[in-house]
Design a protein around this motif. Structure first.
Motif, PDB file in Angstrom:
ATOM      1  N   HIS A   1      33.519  38.470  42.506  1.00  0.00           N
ATOM      2  CA  HIS A   1      33.480  39.948  41.995  1.00  0.00           C
ATOM      3  C   HIS A   1      34.644  39.828  40.969  1.00  0.00           C
ATOM      4  O   HIS A   1      35.285  41.044  40.561  1.00  0.00           O
ATOM      5  CB  HIS A   1      33.799  41.109  43.702  1.00  0.00           C
ATOM      6  N   ASP A   2      35.999  38.448  41.529  1.00  0.00           N
ATOM      7  CA  ASP A   2      36.878  38.813  41.626  1.00  0.00           C
ATOM      8  C   ASP A   2      37.231  38.067  40.254  1.00  0.00           C
ATOM      9  O   ASP A   2      37.364  38.971  38.714  1.00  0.00           O
ATOM     10  CB  ASP A   2      37.910  37.697  42.288  1.00  0.00           C
TER      11      ASP A   2
ATOM     12  N   ALA B   1      35.984  41.722  37.470  1.00  0.00           N
ATOM     13  CA  ALA B   1      36.660  42.372  38.050  1.00  0.00           C
ATOM     14  C   ALA B   1      37.797  41.633  36.102  1.00  0.00           C
ATOM     15  O   ALA B   1      37.874  42.754  35.529  1.00  0.00           O
ATOM     16  CB  ALA B   1      37.354  42.593  38.664  1.00  0.00           C
TER      17      ALA B   1
ATOM     18  N   ARG C   1      36.097  43.038  33.469  1.00  0.00           N
ATOM     19  CA  ARG C   1      36.087  44.400  33.136  1.00  0.00           C
ATOM     20  C   ARG C   1      37.607  44.385  32.401  1.00  0.00           C
ATOM     21  O   ARG C   1      37.788  45.392  31.909  1.00  0.00           O
ATOM     22  CB  ARG C   1      35.907  44.434  34.468  1.00  0.00           C
TER      23      ARG C   1
ATOM     24  N   GLU D   1      38.418  47.389  45.799  1.00  0.00           N
ATOM     25  CA  GLU D   1      37.559  46.036  45.523  1.00  0.00           C
ATOM     26  C   GLU D   1      37.907  44.921  45.980  1.00  0.00           C
ATOM     27  O   GLU D   1      37.294  44.417  46.246  1.00  0.00           O
ATOM     28  CB  GLU D   1      37.161  45.778  43.413  1.00  0.00           C
TER      29      GLU D   1
END
Ligand SMILES: Cc1cc2nc3c(=O)[nH]c(=O)nc-3n(C[C@H](O)[C@H](O)[C@H](O)COP(=O)(O)OP(=O)(O)OC[C@H]3O[C@@H](n4cnc5c(N)ncnc54)[C@H](O)[C@@H]3O)c2cc1C
Length: 419
Positions: A32-33, A36, A39, A379
């Protein structure tokens, strides 16, 4: 009623849990890091991270692949693409596996058990011709391609599947597809190669026989992904949800699934078991939220006490436990009735869990967010994403109201009421 897992399901559940603990949990937060960071500009978030392919290979090595394959339709495919070369699982047996996968945002994908591919694969298993299965089902089962289900349209109230306006007109040995779809989950993935498209074929037929389901390869001229839609700010990469236009798209008439006019029937069949899977996974997500809430409430202190001992938090924890366990029993009850007599045997039960489970999960996750304070919305914890997932599922499989309508209709029908 026997809701206990078979020995095979108990073994598989233990193996799925071990796979999650040993392979998925250690890399999920880094995943997920990295997403992110992409993104934020450090790469393309729509290109699946390499770790996903690595995990897929590991899941397959462990025989944890296509676990969703239903007992009654898996046939030869279970032997070729299923777990341990074995047969498919019953809904009751699949429930604890899906619950375990539901704790992770990536586990269903890496075990080839994610929506919308599972629902599309079930459609092809149940209604697909030999050629359709060879061309599309087999690569889906093999994890080489992904798929999307294009039913919902921006222009009409899509809660009512009979109102879709896009067209699928038979022209000789071709079918011509036109219209605009949105919220087609999966179209953001670079491997998404096939759409199951729903359109009107015979406007004069009765409302349940007007539409057809057509297999439309993504690279057919006239197919255009107009945009990817965020759900409450989440794009859900790498699958995503897209708005797609179809302009004079021509594919062979043999791409119609099950023959013209059968879309409504297929949509109902597809969304029965598929929605049970969502509910099963949401139980796992709610369990994760409660676990995080309890840990946080014991670790953190305010006003001289652990958060668990402040205000009504103990009662909220108890209520969450009661709500999760109640919902799980409802899901198992629906799964058991599906196993005994198919979707028609479980109409009320399946509709009921589609209302009960996402609402339960939304409340439990909301409580967990509150216990985490500001961190709950960040997050740094998976709670904000979990809340969005639960909230979205109050629409994604049809709105609560439609399912409540089904439960009420069947209930009143017992006393002679007409539709
Ligand atoms: C994250 C996400 C993923 C999705 N994935 C897909 C996908 O892969 N493929 C796909 O085709 N679609 C998908 N959808 C779309 C979803 O199926 C539709 O949004 C849903 O069916 C509702 O249709 P609609 O949005 O047109 O709402 P409408 O039909 O316009 O309904 C709006 C509201 O009207 C009310 N309403 C409707 N019917 C009734 C009723 N009978 N009684 C009382 N009130 C009623 C409800 O409050 C409802 O929410 C997805 C949606 C989301 C949010």
């Amino acid at each position: 009623m026997d809701l206990s897992p078979s020995p095979r399901a108990a073994d598989l559940t233990a193996r799925v849990r071990a796979f999650l603990a040993e392979e998925v949990d250690p890399v999920e937060s880094a995943y997920h890091d990295e997403l992110a960071a992409r993104r934020a500009g450090a790469g393309d978030p729509w290109q699946p991270l390499p770790v996903l392919e690595e995990l897929k290979a590991k899941a397959r090595e462990r025989g944890l692949w296509n676990l969703f394959l239903p007992k009654e339709h898996a046939g030869e495919y279970a032997a070729r693409f299923g777990t341990d070369g074995g047969e498919g699982l019953t809904n009751v047996d699949y429930a604890p596996l899906a619950e375990a996968m539901g704790r992770s945002a990536i586990a269903p994908l890496v075990m080839n058990c994610n929506a919308p591919d599972t629902g599309n694969m079930e459609v092809l298993l149940r209604y697909g011709s030999e050629a359709q299965r060879r061309d599309w089902l087999e690569p889906l089962l093999d994890g080489r391609i992904r798929s999307a289900f294009a039913m919902t349209e921006p222009g009409v109230a899509s809660s009512d599947a009979t109102t879709m306006e896009a067209t699928a007109v038979v022209d000789g040995d071709e079918v011509v597809v036109d219209g605009r779809k949105w919220w087609s989950t999966g179209v953001g993935h670079p491997d998404c190669a096939i759409f199951v498209f729903m359109g009107v074929t015979d406007p004069d037929a009765d409302r349940h026989h007007r539409h057809s389901m057509v297999l439309v390869p993504r690279d057919t001229p006239g197919v255009r992904i107009e945009r990817l839609l965020p759900a409450m700010g989440h794009f859900d990469e790498p699958l995503g949800h897209g708005e797609v236009s179809f302009t004079d798209v021509r594919v062979p008439a043999a791409n119609i699934i099950g023959g013209p006019g059968r879309a409504f029937e297929i949509a109902q069949g597809r969304l029965g078991p598929g929605r049970v899977h969502h509910c099963m996974r949401l139980i796992g997500l709610a369990e994760l939220a409660l676990e995080l809430a309890c840990k946080r409430a014991l670790e953190r202190t305010a006003f001289g006490k652990p958060l668990a001992n402040l205000g009504g938090n103990r009662e909220r924890i108890a209520d969450a436990r009661i709500a999760i366990d109640s919902a799980r029993l409802l899901v198992l009850d629906a799964a058991w009735k599906l196993d005994q007599g198919g979707p028609l045997n479980a109409l009320s039960e399946v509709a009921a869990i589609k209302v009960a489970v996402p609402n339960m999960a939304q409340q439990v996750i909301d409580f967990a967010i509150q216990v985490h304070g500001g961190a709950g919305l960040s997050e740094d914890f998976p709670l904000a994403g979990a809340f969005t997932a639960a909230r979205a599922l109050r629409l994604a499989d049809g709105p609560d109201e439609v399912h409540r309508g089904m439960v009420a209709r069947l209930e009143l029908g017992k006393y002679g009421a007409r539709r």
